[in-house]
Design a protein around this motif. Sequence first.
Motif, PDB file in Angstrom:
ATOM      1  N   GLU A  13       0.869   3.580  -3.256  1.00 44.19           N
ATOM      2  CA  GLU A  13       0.046   5.042  -3.236  1.00 44.19           C
ATOM      3  C   GLU A  13       1.125   6.155  -3.224  1.00 44.19           C
ATOM      4  O   GLU A  13       0.905   7.298  -3.494  1.00 44.19           O
ATOM      5  N   SER A  14       2.451   5.713  -3.048  1.00 48.03           N
ATOM      6  CA  SER A  14       3.403   6.650  -3.265  1.00 48.03           C
ATOM      7  C   SER A  14       4.010   7.034  -4.708  1.00 48.03           C
ATOM      8  O   SER A  14       4.683   8.119  -4.965  1.00 48.03           O
ATOM      9  N   ARG A  58       0.880  -1.143   0.120  1.00 46.48           N
ATOM     10  CA  ARG A  58       0.157   0.009   0.005  1.00 46.48           C
ATOM     11  C   ARG A  58       0.797   1.320   0.003  1.00 46.48           C
ATOM     12  O   ARG A  58       0.547   2.104  -0.837  1.00 46.48           O
ATOM     13  N   ALA A  88      -3.688   2.644  -9.081  1.00 45.82           N
ATOM     14  CA  ALA A  88      -3.252   1.725  -8.124  1.00 45.82           C
ATOM     15  C   ALA A  88      -3.873   0.274  -7.868  1.00 45.82           C
ATOM     16  O   ALA A  88      -3.104  -0.758  -7.987  1.00 45.82           O
ATOM     17  N   LEU A 121      -5.194  -2.154  -0.171  1.00 47.38           N
ATOM     18  CA  LEU A 121      -5.694  -0.608   0.023  1.00 47.38           C
ATOM     19  C   LEU A 121      -6.351  -0.438   1.150  1.00 47.38           C
ATOM     20  O   LEU A 121      -6.614   0.978   1.359  1.00 47.38           O
ATOM     21  N   PRO A 152      -4.805   7.151  -7.356  1.00 46.71           N
ATOM     22  CA  PRO A 152      -5.819   6.166  -7.145  1.00 46.71           C
ATOM     23  C   PRO A 152      -6.656   5.408  -8.246  1.00 46.71           C
ATOM     24  O   PRO A 152      -7.033   4.161  -8.155  1.00 46.71           O
ATOM     25  N   ALA A 172       0.291  12.084  -5.583  1.00 45.10           N
ATOM     26  CA  ALA A 172       1.530  11.185  -5.119  1.00 45.10           C
ATOM     27  C   ALA A 172       2.649  11.948  -5.306  1.00 45.10           C
ATOM     28  O   ALA A 172       3.714  11.773  -4.754  1.00 45.10           O
ATOM     29  N   ASP A 201      -2.149   1.715   8.249  1.00 46.96           N
ATOM     30  CA  ASP A 201      -1.286   2.684   8.146  1.00 46.96           C
ATOM     31  C   ASP A 201      -0.205   2.359   9.215  1.00 46.96           C
ATOM     32  O   ASP A 201      -0.518   2.197  10.220  1.00 46.96           O
TER      33      ASP A 201
END
Length: 304
Positions: free
Chosen positions: A136-137, A132, A144, A159, A141, A217, A163
């Motif tokens: 995401e970096s 993730r 991804a 996803l 979206p 990103a 975190d």
Amino acid sequence: MADDQDAALLARLASLRQHQQGGRRSPHKPLLVLLALGQLATAGSSELPWSQAQARLSDLIAEFGPLTRTSRAQSAAYPFTRLRSDGIWVLDQDVPMDAVRPLSTHHVVGRFEDSLEAALRHDPTLVQSAARAMVESHFPPTVAPDVLTAVGLDPNLVLHAADVVPDPSGNAERRRDPRWRTAVLQAWDRQCAFCGFDGQFLGASVGLEAAHVRWFAFDGPDSLDNALALCVLHHKLFDLGALGLDASARVLVSAAFTTRTDAGQALYDLHGRALRPRPGTPLPATEHLTRHQREVFKGQPLIA
């Protein structure tokens, strides 16, 4: 303590040294890391023989990376050999950087470094968190989930992973402005800036999204001069590089896009169309248009 160790491990993956050619993004290493994470999740080991990695990695780079004149095998050899310098990747034989022939001749196998491999095997949820953070970096979206599926990972699991680590830059995690989507749709009269689609269902806009011209990103701001309201289809094609905008904010269709049906050929009609925002809504800023043209739009535009 475990959370600190997890964060440190994910930070190792996030701190890749990114090669850039002519200022363009180069997602080659992240794609290899994601491919290895997918291999680990499905096979229990990140080991990737070059004979497999060459085809799979070159396909990923061609689909999700910028257009390049480099051969497919060479594009795959760059990350496969250079990721060693980041301390997270090892090869079972010592071969020169970027050299394709030795990889094939010696049947070279690559994998994650021992301590990283062991940690990821010990806690499978770390694979999801690492994937993730990585996807995401480096991707928007809209793209991804496709990247995750292509490397063998479940987008729904990844996803929604917890975190664990902050932004790879080491700064506090950037969060999207929750009011931004509403502001963008309103600024563009709740219709697609490219095709004019303005569908509503039960009084709410449906199939419309707020799109960043310069990806969030890659430090794209949540500002109206970096925003377009786009239908789901054209947002996806814009982020994949099949659609773009020139310096005058006219729609570009890539000559690499092909279609055989009337519905698909409607995309060709967008080429050269000028954006017409609502009075008071700014067109995308030149710096953001330039970034998209350089790093996302693929190939040459159609001949008008």
